[in-house]
Design an enzyme around this catalytic site. Structure first.
Site, PDB file in Angstrom:
ATOM      1  N   ILE A 142       0.850  -1.181   0.000  1.00 36.92           N
ATOM      2  CA  ILE A 142       0.000   0.000   0.000  1.00 36.92           C
ATOM      3  C   ILE A 142       0.890   1.237   0.000  1.00 36.92           C
ATOM      4  CG2 ILE A 142      -1.798   1.248   1.243  1.00 36.92           C
ATOM      5  CD1 ILE A 142      -2.469  -1.406   2.683  1.00 36.92           C
ATOM      6  N   SER A 143       0.646   2.181  -0.917  1.00 38.64           N
ATOM      7  CA  SER A 143       1.349   3.462  -0.961  1.00 38.64           C
ATOM      8  C   SER A 143       2.851   3.241  -1.105  1.00 38.64           C
ATOM      9  CB  SER A 143       0.976   4.288   0.274  1.00 38.64           C
ATOM     10  OG  SER A 143       1.448   5.611   0.163  1.00 38.64           O
ATOM     11  N   SER A 144       3.656   3.574  -0.098  1.00 39.78           N
ATOM     12  CA  SER A 144       5.092   3.294  -0.176  1.00 39.78           C
ATOM     13  C   SER A 144       5.335   1.817  -0.453  1.00 39.78           C
ATOM     14  CB  SER A 144       5.776   3.706   1.133  1.00 39.78           C
ATOM     15  OG  SER A 144       7.152   3.394   1.109  1.00 39.78           O
ATOM     16  N   HIS A 278      -6.467   8.430  -1.653  1.00 39.81           N
ATOM     17  CA  HIS A 278      -5.232   7.650  -1.561  1.00 39.81           C
ATOM     18  C   HIS A 278      -5.412   6.423  -0.668  1.00 39.81           C
ATOM     19  CE1 HIS A 278      -0.994   6.838  -1.839  1.00 39.81           C
ATOM     20  NE2 HIS A 278      -0.827   6.956  -0.532  1.00 39.81           N
TER      21      HIS A 278
END
Length: 412
Positions: A142-144, A278
């Protein structure tokens, strides 16, 4: 990384309340001596009580500000591991902001150094220690962690069978030459390249490799204001080119409201979520990833009291600014259920003001309803009734899908 740390804070609030760890003897444990680890990552491991004879391995990579234990408690992968008998690795970044290195030259090439080397040491440790199936190694994030998922797929295409990317950017997009871990142009969706250029970047991570490439599942919200939506199209360009595919979908469908899924042969699958921010990962998405990986097939190991059969009836009585919902959870499987969590996503604008028969957290967005003391057991063929009252700002629609203990339920 300050911008990403601030904007991702909402993600922590959403995903850390979805589901308690599975009710079993299995527990998250830390491994401290797993091999070469140049950036000092930490490793936590979840091994279910019962695993396949040669268990698949999933590397689950957290978001900025997160940790391996937070990824364990805040997502549904451990529950699904209990059901299907695979092992989950939960790494933790230890640098400031707890973001993974997807920017340095060392990180963006095979065995170059930094975080990817430590992550690969974790995978090799599990394969050796638990007789894992080297043909069934997967990565998600997720994300990073989503950005790192793309990096790992490019750096080690011979290791990973598939990956799932929740709100990321293409491999190499976050590269910097000044030692910074943040690339504003990439985050803002202004790094635009041709499919061939993106494909060349991914291939350059392991230039000597000419074998099969990992399958890829991509997820992105159109309202993502941290890693903006144009990155989704660039990811599609990258992985379709890596697989030698056209960027024109071979199929398009709409699995649920505001979701558009495009497929490119059987190698790339992309979910565009209209209006999603996001922090897009919601209850039930992990199951779709496990299904894409193929981990829901074959030699499954369903723990007692956690049978897969369930159905949910959700009846709404609405007025101009509010609603009540009566919810019936039915056990349609072959084994009794002992302890349950019901996951669902409320439509935008709905906020729970009160509830009965369950504890509801959070009050909007991706909600988890957890049984109370008197109704945790659901016998085969039995059901429990719960309910909630909510305010709304225009829509009184019911949630699109429901999961019970991580498994998608039929709508009754």
């Amino acid at each position: 990384m300050r911008t990403l740390r601030v904007l991702v804070a909402a993600l922590v609030a959403v995903i850390t309340v979805w589901a308690a760890p599975p009710a079993s003897a299995a527990a998250l444990t830390e491994v401290t001596d797993f091999g070469t680890n140049p950036s000092g990552l930490r490793m936590h491991l979840y091994v279910p009580d019962r695993v396949q004879s040669r268990p698949p391995v999933l590397l689950a990579v957290h978001y900025c500000t997160g940790s391996g234990p937070a990824m364990y408690s805040g997502t549904e992968f451990a529950q699904l591991a209990d059901r299907y008998g695979f092992i989950v690795i939960y790494p933790s970044a230890t640098r400031s902001g707890n973001c993974f290195d997807v920017s340095s030259a060392q990180a963006l090439r095979r065995d170059g150094g930094s975080d990817p080397v430590g992550l690969m040491s974790m995978v090799r440790y599990v394969l050796q220690r638990y007789n894992g199936d080297a043909s069934q190694v997967f990565v998600t994030g997720i994300s990073s962690g989503a950005m790192m998922t793309n990096v790992m797929l490019a750096n080690y295409p011979d290791v990973f069978a598939a990956g799932a990317v929740f709100a990321g950017v293409p491999d190499g997009c976050f590269a910097t030459a000044d030692g910074s871990g943040w690339n504003s142009a990439c985050a803002n969706g202004t790094v635009l390249k041709t499919p061939q250029e993106w494909g060349d970047i991914a291939r350059s991570a392991d230039p000597g490799y000419s074998g099969p490439r990992p399958r890829v599942q991509l997820w992105h919200g159109t309202a993502d204001d941290t890693l903006r939506y144009p990155n989704f199209g660039e990811e599609i360009d990258q992985w379709t080119n890596v697989h030698g595919l056209s960027t024109t979908p071979t199929s398009t469908d709409y699995p649920q409201q505001n979701w558009t899924r495009t497929r490119y042969g059987d190698k790339v699958e992309a979910y565009s979520l209209q209006g999603a921010p996001h922090n897009l990962m919601a209850s039930g998405m992990a199951l779709r990833t496990i299904q894409f990986f193929g981990l829901d097939q074959g030699d499954t190991t369903t723990p007692p009291g956690d049978d897969s059969g369930c159905s949910v009836t959700y009846t709404v009585n609405a007025w101009n600014t509010g609603l009540t919902a009566s919810i019936t959870i039915a056990n349609t499987g072959a084994a009794p259920i002992s302890g349950w969590t019901l996951g669902f996503s409320l439509p935008a604008g709905q906020t729970i003001t009160s509830g009965w028969g369950a504890e509801y957290q959070p009050k909007s967005g991706a909600v988890t309803a957890t049984n109370v003391s008197y109704n945790g057991a659901i016998p085969v063929g039995g059901s429990v009734g719960i309910g909630l009252q909510a305010a709304h700002t225009g829509t009184a629609a019911a949630p699109a899908t429901f999961t019970l203990n991580g498994t998608t339920c039929a709508a009754a």
